[in-house]
Design an enzyme around this catalytic site. Structure first.
Site, short mmCIF file in Angstrom:
data_model
loop_
_atom_site.label_atom_id
_atom_site.label_comp_id
_atom_site.label_asym_id
_atom_site.label_seq_id
_atom_site.Cartn_x
_atom_site.Cartn_y
_atom_site.Cartn_z
N HIS A 131 38.78 -31.02 -57.33
CA HIS A 131 39.68 -30.25 -56.46
C HIS A 131 39.20 -28.81 -56.26
CE1 HIS A 131 43.45 -29.63 -54.34
NE2 HIS A 131 43.56 -28.48 -54.98
N HIS A 157 47.48 -26.26 -44.54
CA HIS A 157 48.61 -25.58 -45.16
C HIS A 157 49.52 -24.99 -44.10
CE1 HIS A 157 46.02 -24.99 -48.94
NE2 HIS A 157 46.81 -26.00 -49.10
#
Length: 186
Positions: A131, A157
């Site tokens: 990640h 996002h």
């Protein structure tokens, strides 16, 4: 250089996953959910279009589905990694899914994690998680001049607070800013 070292150290079946995470900011679950319809190598685009239900039905649940509509997005693939995608599609992709295991079944997230763990240890990046490649990609994109809005769109996002977690200052970018300020003053 570290991204390239990881790409070189990991098995060929997983290389495209590393560059999708590092250079395009995709999550592991998004990568594993890709189908051929999601990847346009000629145009240099990858589209995350899996629905919440579809992602939850995949064998990998580690990264989860996008939490907002912003998670469904199309991201430009940097031209320098396009040849790697072509190789992946020719040699390792399944008939429908882009990432499959050796048996042809959808690749599990644990397969990527295990391959990545071996590669990161081999190149001396024991602290790095898969990640973390998302953070690397966003930091590099910011260093290349991407605005916060660009970065939010690229990572999927909807919140600036969340997007800012992925930004990390670099000394070279600070030097570029200082030089640009001098140019403005002149």
């Amino acid at each position: 250089a570290e991204i390239q070292a990881l790409v070189d150290a990991i098995g060929p079946r997983y290389r495209a996953a590393v560059v999708l995470a590092a250079w395009c900011g995709l999550r592991r679950g998004e990568i594993l959910g890709l189908t051929h319809a999601d990847l346009d190598v000629e145009a240099g685009l990858v589209t995350v279009r899996r629905t919440r239900t579809e992602l939850l039905s995949t064998p990998d649940r580690f990264d989860g589905p996008p939490k907002t509509d912003a998670g469904y997005r199309t991201v430009a693939i940097p031209p320098h990694v396009i040849p790697l995608f072509r190789e992946h599609l020719d040699c390792y992709a399944g008939p429908e899914r882009v990432f499959v295991g050796r048996s042809g079944e959808p690749m599990r997230g644990d397969a990527i994690r295990l391959a990545f763990d071996r590669a990161r240890r081999e190149v001396g990046l024991d602290h790095l998680r898969f990640h973390d490649l998302r953070h690397t990609g966003q930091t590099l994109a910011a260093e290349a001049g991407a605005s916060l809005a660009d970065l939010m769109r690229r990572l999927g996002h909807s919140s600036m607070v969340v997007a800012k977690r992925y930004l990390h200052a670099t000394d070279s970018r600070d030097r570029q800013i200082a030089e640009a300020l001098s140019e403005l003053a002149a």
